[in-house]
Design a protein around this motif. Structure first.
Motif, mmCIF file in Angstrom:
data_model
loop_
_atom_site.group_PDB
_atom_site.id
_atom_site.type_symbol
_atom_site.label_atom_id
_atom_site.label_comp_id
_atom_site.label_asym_id
_atom_site.label_seq_id
_atom_site.Cartn_x
_atom_site.Cartn_y
_atom_site.Cartn_z
ATOM 1 N N HIS A 75 6.594 3.495 2.006
ATOM 2 C CA HIS A 75 5.943 3.932 0.763
ATOM 3 C C HIS A 75 5.074 5.165 1.010
ATOM 4 C CE1 HIS A 75 7.447 0.264 -1.030
ATOM 5 N NE2 HIS A 75 6.976 -0.385 0.020
ATOM 6 N N VAL A 76 5.755 6.311 1.184
ATOM 7 C CA VAL A 76 5.078 7.552 1.537
ATOM 8 C C VAL A 76 5.473 8.649 0.558
ATOM 9 C CG1 VAL A 76 4.737 9.329 3.304
ATOM 10 C CG2 VAL A 76 5.055 6.932 3.980
ATOM 11 N N GLU A 77 4.474 9.311 0.013
ATOM 12 C CA GLU A 77 4.652 10.512 -0.790
ATOM 13 C C GLU A 77 4.101 11.672 0.029
ATOM 14 O OE1 GLU A 77 3.388 11.478 -5.276
ATOM 15 O OE2 GLU A 77 1.649 11.265 -3.943
ATOM 16 N N ILE A 122 0.841 -1.183 0.000
ATOM 17 C CA ILE A 122 0.000 0.000 0.000
ATOM 18 C C ILE A 122 0.885 1.245 0.000
ATOM 19 C CG2 ILE A 122 -1.724 1.313 1.316
ATOM 20 C CD1 ILE A 122 -2.801 -1.239 0.080
ATOM 21 N N THR A 123 0.513 2.237 -0.803
ATOM 22 C CA THR A 123 1.238 3.504 -0.818
ATOM 23 C C THR A 123 0.328 4.628 -0.334
ATOM 24 O OG1 THR A 123 0.639 3.841 -3.157
ATOM 25 C CG2 THR A 123 2.751 2.779 -2.698
ATOM 26 N N PHE A 124 0.944 5.606 0.317
ATOM 27 C CA PHE A 124 0.192 6.724 0.892
ATOM 28 C C PHE A 124 0.664 8.052 0.315
ATOM 29 C CE2 PHE A 124 0.068 3.565 4.362
ATOM 30 C CZ PHE A 124 -1.304 3.449 4.509
ATOM 31 N N SER A 125 -0.294 8.931 0.038
ATOM 32 C CA SER A 125 -0.004 10.327 -0.258
ATOM 33 C C SER A 125 -0.480 11.149 0.935
ATOM 34 C CB SER A 125 -0.714 10.791 -1.529
ATOM 35 O OG SER A 125 -0.169 10.177 -2.675
ATOM 36 N N VAL A 126 0.465 11.771 1.615
ATOM 37 C CA VAL A 126 0.158 12.664 2.731
ATOM 38 C C VAL A 126 0.225 14.088 2.190
ATOM 39 C CG1 VAL A 126 0.825 13.437 5.031
ATOM 40 C CG2 VAL A 126 1.168 11.040 4.364
#
Length: 259
Positions: free
Chosen positions: A31-33, A2-6
């Motif tokens: 996996h953080v943007e 899973i990737t996250f966009s904060v």
């Protein structure tokens, strides 16, 4: 994975931004943007963000930090800009002053997103919120807390999930931008519409069963309380009908008198 966009929205936020950035930097999850959308600040906000980006890059933690600073039409215009730039599976808004409570916060969110073979990712992941002051001191648990089973109808009784604890699937969020005709309550309207779309697609809304956000008490909604309440009435009327909204507000008023 899973990737996250904060997404962090800023404007002249030099006094409160650093703890927010530190809370993202300390996340163990790889996996953080992190998208920092600034409204052309005239203080040191952008310099603080750029220093944070250098620190994050040097840490080689897998996080990708992107900064964009330019004039915009206000908070929800900036949020829409962040939505369109987001590339993660889920998007969450963590604005200046708010923060993740622990290094393993996003690990817990990712765990809640896990599905079996052939299953679709939940439309929304949601958790609990603590209220903090401007120095990061714990004040209280948020008065409204999410139910075990959340639906778009749940918000008839108030915003049971704090915006900062609401992780929307990005593919859904992108086609449902914030309604910028609202100045203070577009987040309530947006969450309801995202949940409606999730129901339409027969997708789950899943409780994370953890505190996933520390929310700073003095936000725009607090500072403009009367205007926010007026807008929330319009949001409720839009989604639940005038009669139902009037009856609910009459009950809220009676309950406050009884208390």
């Amino acid at each position: 994975m899973i990737t996250f966009s904060v997404v962090t929205i800023t404007y002249n936020a030099e006094d409160v931004l650093q703890p927010t950035l530190d809370s993202v930097l300390m996340q163990d999850y790889v996996h953080v943007e992190h998208l920092i959308i600034d409204g052309a600040s005239t203080d040191n906000t952008v310099s603080i963000a750029e220093a944070y980006k250098r620190q994050s890059d040097e840490a080689e933690n897998g996080h990708v930090v992107k900064i964009k600073s330019e004039p915009d039409g206000g908070l929800y215009f900036a949020m829409n800009k962040g939505l369109q730039q987001a590339t993660g599976d889920y998007v969450v808004f963590l604005n200046a002053g708010d923060r993740f409570p622990a290094p393993e916060t996003l690990d817990k969110v990712a765990l809640a997103a896990e599905v079996g073979d052939g299953e679709e990712l939940p439309a929304v992941l949601f958790g609990d919120t603590d209220i903090i002051d401007s120095k990061g001191n714990f004040l209280c648990h948020r008065r409204l807390s999410p139910p075990e089973r959340l639906t778009w109808r749940s918000f008839r009784y108030g915003m049971l999930v704090c915006h900062q604890a609401f992780y929307a699937r990005t593919d859904i969020a992108k086609v449902l931008p914030y309604d910028t005709s609202f100045r203070y309550s577009a987040d309530v309207d947006w969450c309801i519409r995202v949940m409606k779309e999730g129901e339409h697609r027969h997708l789950l809304l899943r409780n994370i069963h953890a505190i996933v956000a520390d929310y700073m008490q003095e936000g725009q909604t607090t500072l403009h309380h009367k205007e926010s309440l007026q807008e929330r009435f319009e949001v409720m009327k839009r989604h639940y009908g005038l009669v139902h909204t009037l009856l609910l507000h009459a009950w809220f008023a009676l309950r406050s008198v009884i208390k």
